[in-house]
Design a protein around this motif. Structure first.
Motif, PDB file in Angstrom:
ATOM      1  N   LEU A   1      -4.146  13.990  14.265  1.00 19.20           N
ATOM      2  CA  LEU A   1      -3.033  14.028  13.319  1.00 19.20           C
ATOM      3  C   LEU A   1      -3.393  13.501  11.945  1.00 19.20           C
ATOM      4  N   ASN A   2      -2.814  14.126  10.950  1.00 19.79           N
ATOM      5  CA  ASN A   2      -2.650  13.546   9.628  1.00 19.79           C
ATOM      6  C   ASN A   2      -1.218  13.854   9.218  1.00 19.79           C
ATOM      7  N   THR A   3      -0.824  13.450   8.040  1.00 21.97           N
ATOM      8  CA  THR A   3       0.572  13.623   7.643  1.00 21.97           C
ATOM      9  C   THR A   3       0.985  15.090   7.649  1.00 21.97           C
ATOM     10  N   GLU A   4       0.131  15.959   7.147  1.00 19.20           N
ATOM     11  CA  GLU A   4       0.466  17.384   7.078  1.00 19.20           C
ATOM     12  C   GLU A   4       0.629  17.995   8.465  1.00 19.20           C
TER      13      GLU A   4
ATOM     14  N   THR B   1       6.365  18.598  13.757  1.00 18.19           N
ATOM     15  CA  THR B   1       7.773  18.198  13.758  1.00 18.19           C
ATOM     16  C   THR B   1       8.663  19.384  13.421  1.00 18.19           C
TER      17      THR B   1
ATOM     18  N   GLN C   1       1.275  16.445  11.315  1.00 11.42           N
ATOM     19  CA  GLN C   1       2.448  15.890  11.986  1.00 11.42           C
ATOM     20  C   GLN C   1       3.733  16.521  11.471  1.00 11.42           C
ATOM     21  N   GLU C   2       3.806  16.760  10.188  1.00  6.32           N
ATOM     22  CA  GLU C   2       4.997  17.408   9.618  1.00  6.32           C
ATOM     23  C   GLU C   2       5.152  18.827  10.151  1.00  6.32           C
TER      24      GLU C   2
ATOM     25  N   SER D   1      11.709  15.957  15.717  1.00  6.48           N
ATOM     26  CA  SER D   1      10.959  14.708  15.819  1.00  6.48           C
ATOM     27  C   SER D   1       9.982  14.858  16.974  1.00  6.48           C
TER      28      SER D   1
END
Length: 256
Positions: free
Chosen positions: A200-203, A209, A205-206, A216
């Motif tokens: 995972l990184n922020t992108e 989601t 994970q978004e 979530s």
């Protein structure tokens, strides 16, 4: 029976494999909070020692047993030690498992069989070993399978096949062991664990989601809550079933 008693595990003894981290740790702690004595099994002693310490904070007894579920001698030792310490086994949670994504054209038979044995054969063997005690206690088995067992997605021909086998094995063993031992499973979707975190990184994970209807990702405690239901008297009339805990996803949330 009062509703709180329906979800009590007071007087029960549970073995949880893969209890050092993530979902296994959350299940062990939840069971301890519900009153069970727990046997925390995993390969890394420091991890299960920490899990057992957290379980004891609830006032329950907890034992940490180092165990490689791919080793039959370790599994036999796990059962022997549990019975020696607590005198019975009434709940078995086959949680240890996992595999990396794979390229089917670069996966040889040895790797494929390793993933199958880790996720399926180990659970089958440990269930066999626990069966006499589970029979005596009218206990139950909970297998932790995966949503990938039913999703059609690239990169998971080894892991997905193994978890699909574990799902079907759950249903077949429920028929074999009825009416004295219940056998069920939980199929997690995307759960935020250390194992997932390495991808995972922020992108990413978004994106995952956004692909999940409930918008979530899951937490280990979400799976622990489902396992607690299946282990408890509340599920006395439930066997051979798979509880899907996946945020409502009916297709893969893997964004690659």
């Amino acid at each position: 029976m009062a509703i709180q008693d329906l979800f009590s595990l007071q007087g029960e003894v549970a073995i949880i494999t893969g209890a050092g981290r993530g979902i296994g740790r959350a299940i062990a702690i939840a069971f301890a909070q519900a009153g069970a004595s727990v046997v925390c099994a995993a390969r890394t002693q420091a991890d299960i020692d920490d899990t057992a310490a957290q379980c004891r904070q609830s006032g329950s007894q907890a034992l940490a047993v180092s165990c490689d579920v791919s080793n039959e001698d370790d599994l036999a030792k796990l059962v022997h030690t549990s019975l020696e310490q607590f005198g019975k086994i009434s709940i078995l949670v086959n949680n240890a498992g996992g595999a990396y994504p794979n390229d089917p054209l670069k996966t040889d038979a040895k790797a494929f069989n390793r993933d199958f044995n880790f996720n399926v054969t180990s659970a089958f063997t440990l269930t066999q070993l626990c069966q006499p005690s589970l029979l005596a206690s009218k206990g139950n088995v909970i297998n932790i399978t995966s949503a990938v067992a039913r999703y059609c997605q690239a990169g998971f021909s080894s892991y997905g096949t193994a978890k699909a086998a574990l799902t079907q094995m759950t249903k077949l063993l429920a028929a074999d062991f009825a009416p004295d031992i219940r056998v069920n499973a939980v199929a997690p979707g995307t759960i935020l664990t250390e194992a997932l975190g390495q991808f995972l990184n922020t992108e990413i994970q978004e994106k995952m989601t956004a692909l999940t209807p409930l918008k979530s990702l899951g937490q280990p405690q979400d799976i622990a809550a489902a396992a607690l239901f299946l282990a408890s008297p509340a599920a006395r009339w439930v066997s051979g079933k798979i509880i899907e805990v996946d945020g409502g996803a009916e297709s893969t949330t893997w964004p690659f």
